[in-house]
Design a protein around this motif. Structure first.
Motif, PDB file in Angstrom:
ATOM      1  N   GLY A 133       9.551  33.132 -15.372  1.00  0.00           N
ATOM      2  CA  GLY A 133       8.772  33.175 -16.896  1.00  0.00           C
ATOM      3  C   GLY A 133       7.211  33.615 -16.269  1.00  0.00           C
ATOM      4  O   GLY A 133       6.656  33.362 -15.333  1.00  0.00           O
ATOM      5  N   GLY A 134       6.720  34.605 -17.027  1.00  0.00           N
ATOM      6  CA  GLY A 134       5.440  35.032 -16.759  1.00  0.00           C
ATOM      7  C   GLY A 134       4.493  34.737 -18.234  1.00  0.00           C
ATOM      8  O   GLY A 134       4.114  33.852 -18.390  1.00  0.00           O
ATOM      9  N   VAL A 135       4.176  35.930 -18.776  1.00  0.00           N
ATOM     10  CA  VAL A 135       3.254  35.861 -20.068  1.00  0.00           C
ATOM     11  C   VAL A 135       3.872  35.180 -21.216  1.00  0.00           C
ATOM     12  O   VAL A 135       5.028  35.328 -21.609  1.00  0.00           O
ATOM     13  N   ARG A 136       3.060  34.084 -21.508  1.00  0.00           N
ATOM     14  CA  ARG A 136       3.392  33.365 -22.912  1.00  0.00           C
ATOM     15  C   ARG A 136       2.235  32.762 -23.386  1.00  0.00           C
ATOM     16  O   ARG A 136       1.356  32.473 -22.728  1.00  0.00           O
ATOM     17  N   PRO A 137       2.225  32.163 -24.854  1.00  0.00           N
ATOM     18  CA  PRO A 137       1.287  31.799 -25.217  1.00  0.00           C
ATOM     19  C   PRO A 137       0.999  30.244 -24.598  1.00  0.00           C
ATOM     20  O   PRO A 137       1.921  29.494 -24.176  1.00  0.00           O
ATOM     21  N   ASP A 138      -0.319  29.790 -24.348  1.00  0.00           N
ATOM     22  CA  ASP A 138      -0.497  28.367 -23.831  1.00  0.00           C
ATOM     23  C   ASP A 138      -2.024  28.147 -24.206  1.00  0.00           C
ATOM     24  O   ASP A 138      -2.851  29.017 -24.268  1.00  0.00           O
ATOM     25  N   ALA A 139      -2.214  26.979 -24.052  1.00  0.00           N
ATOM     26  CA  ALA A 139      -3.616  26.808 -24.288  1.00  0.00           C
ATOM     27  C   ALA A 139      -4.696  26.886 -23.148  1.00  0.00           C
ATOM     28  O   ALA A 139      -5.598  27.143 -23.643  1.00  0.00           O
ATOM     29  N   LEU A 140      -3.956  27.072 -21.812  1.00  0.00           N
ATOM     30  CA  LEU A 140      -4.862  27.507 -20.870  1.00  0.00           C
ATOM     31  C   LEU A 140      -4.646  28.890 -20.595  1.00  0.00           C
ATOM     32  O   LEU A 140      -3.493  29.485 -21.059  1.00  0.00           O
ATOM     33  N   ARG A 141      -5.552  29.573 -20.065  1.00  0.00           N
ATOM     34  CA  ARG A 141      -5.624  30.826 -19.949  1.00  0.00           C
ATOM     35  C   ARG A 141      -4.779  31.455 -18.956  1.00  0.00           C
ATOM     36  O   ARG A 141      -4.343  32.946 -19.106  1.00  0.00           O
ATOM     37  N   HIS A 143      -1.121  31.617 -18.066  1.00  0.00           N
ATOM     38  CA  HIS A 143      -0.186  32.243 -18.507  1.00  0.00           C
ATOM     39  C   HIS A 143      -0.534  33.672 -19.408  1.00  0.00           C
ATOM     40  O   HIS A 143      -0.089  34.828 -19.289  1.00  0.00           O
ATOM     41  N   PRO A 144      -1.366  33.419 -20.632  1.00  0.00           N
ATOM     42  CA  PRO A 144      -1.692  34.597 -21.373  1.00  0.00           C
ATOM     43  C   PRO A 144      -2.293  35.506 -20.725  1.00  0.00           C
ATOM     44  O   PRO A 144      -2.156  36.891 -21.140  1.00  0.00           O
ATOM     45  N   ASP A 145      -3.099  35.263 -19.622  1.00  0.00           N
ATOM     46  CA  ASP A 145      -3.794  36.349 -18.898  1.00  0.00           C
ATOM     47  C   ASP A 145      -3.037  36.978 -17.821  1.00  0.00           C
ATOM     48  O   ASP A 145      -3.742  37.632 -16.950  1.00  0.00           O
TER      49      ASP A 145
END
Length: 225
Positions: A133-141, A143-145
Motif C-alpha cells: 500500500g502507498g498513498v491513502r488518507p491518514d491522520a499523519l502526513r 501516507h497522504p504525502d
C-alpha cells in the motif's frame, strides 16, 4: 575491349576490402556513441551516491564470437565485423546495459521518488510480496504525502511470515542511505538507521516503511537496482 578486361577492372582486391572493414570498425568503436543512438532528454537516475553503482558493467567478450553467446556476453549489445582472416572476428561494445527496476506491486500514483525506489526494490527482492500500500488518507502526513509504504506480509503470524517481515526490515535498514529511509515499523518495534525502539507500535500484519521522499516524479526518472 574484351569481357576479361572489364571483369578484371571490376574486381576489388582483398587489401581494399580489408581497408573498408577496418574503417567500419573505427566508426563503431569511435564515431558511433550510445548518446547518438538515443533521442530526447536524458533520463534522471534515482539512486543515492555514485550512479555507476547501479549499472551492470559487462566485460568485453572474447575475440572469437560464436553464434551462441555465453551467459556473460548476453547482457551486451555487440557488433561483429569479419576481418581479413576468415577465422577471426572483432567484437565492438556498443553500450553498457543498466539494471532498471521495473514497476512493482505498489500503486505509484502520489508517491515521491525515494518511496517509489523503495517500493520497486522491495518488490524485486521479495517476490513473495503481492501487495504494497502507498498513498491513502491518514491522520499523519506520511501516507497522504507519498512518503510511506505498507508492505503486506502473507500469513503474518506464522513463523514464515514473521521471518519474511524481519528480512524486509533488515533489507530496508541495510539500504537506508539509498532509499532515504526514515523508519520501519514491524511487530511492535520502531526501527531507525540509528537503532530500534520497542513499544506499542503495532503493525503485526505489515511492515511500514517511511522515506524522506525526495520530491514528486516529473516523468524522466530511471530507477536502478
Amino acid at each position: 575491349m574484351g569481357r576479361h578486361a572489364l571483369a578484371s577492372r571490376r574486381r576489388v582486391s582483398p587489401a581494399v576490402g580489408a581497408t573498408v572493414l577496418a574503417s567500419t570498425a573505427v566508426f563503431f568503436a569511435v564515431g558511433g556513441s550510445a548518446a547518438e543512438l538515443s533521442s530526447g532528454q536524458a533520463a534522471k537516475s534515482v539512486i543515492e551516491g555514485d550512479v555507476a553503482s547501479g549499472l551492470q558493467v559487462v566485460t568485453p567478450v572474447r575475440s572469437k564470437f560464436s553464434s551462441a553467446p555465453s551467459e556473460e556476453d548476453s547482457g551486451m549489445s555487440v557488433v561483429s565485423l569479419q576481418a581479413a582472416s576468415r577465422s577471426h572476428y572483432r567484437v565492438v561494445p556498443v553500450a553498457v546495459v543498466p539494471r532498471f527496476l521495473p514497476v512493482g506491486v505498489a500503486p505509484e500514483r502520489g508517491l515521491q521518488v525515494r518511496t517509489i525506489l523503495t517500493a520497486r526494490a522491495v518488490s524485486a527482492a521479495f517476490p513473495e510480496i503481492h501487495q504494497i500500500g502507498g498513498v491513502r488518507p491518514d491522520a499523519l502526513r506520511w501516507h497522504p504525502d507519498g512518503l510511506a509504504l505498507d508492505v503486506m506480509i502473507p500469513n503474518p503470524s506464522s513463523a514464515e511470515g514473521i521471518a519474511l517481515g524481519n528480512a524486509i526490515v533488515a533489507y530496508a535498514l541495510k539500504n537506508a542511505d539509498r532509499f532515504g529511509l526514515q523508519d520501519a515499523i514491524w511487530r511492535g518495534t520502531y526501527y531507525t538507521p540509528s537503532g530500534p525502539q520497542s513499544g506499542g507500535y503495532g503493525h503485526y500484519d505489515h511492515v511500514h516503511l517511511t522515506t524522506t521522499g525526495g520530491g514528486y516524479p516529473t516523468g524522466g526518472e530511471v530507477y536502478l537496482r
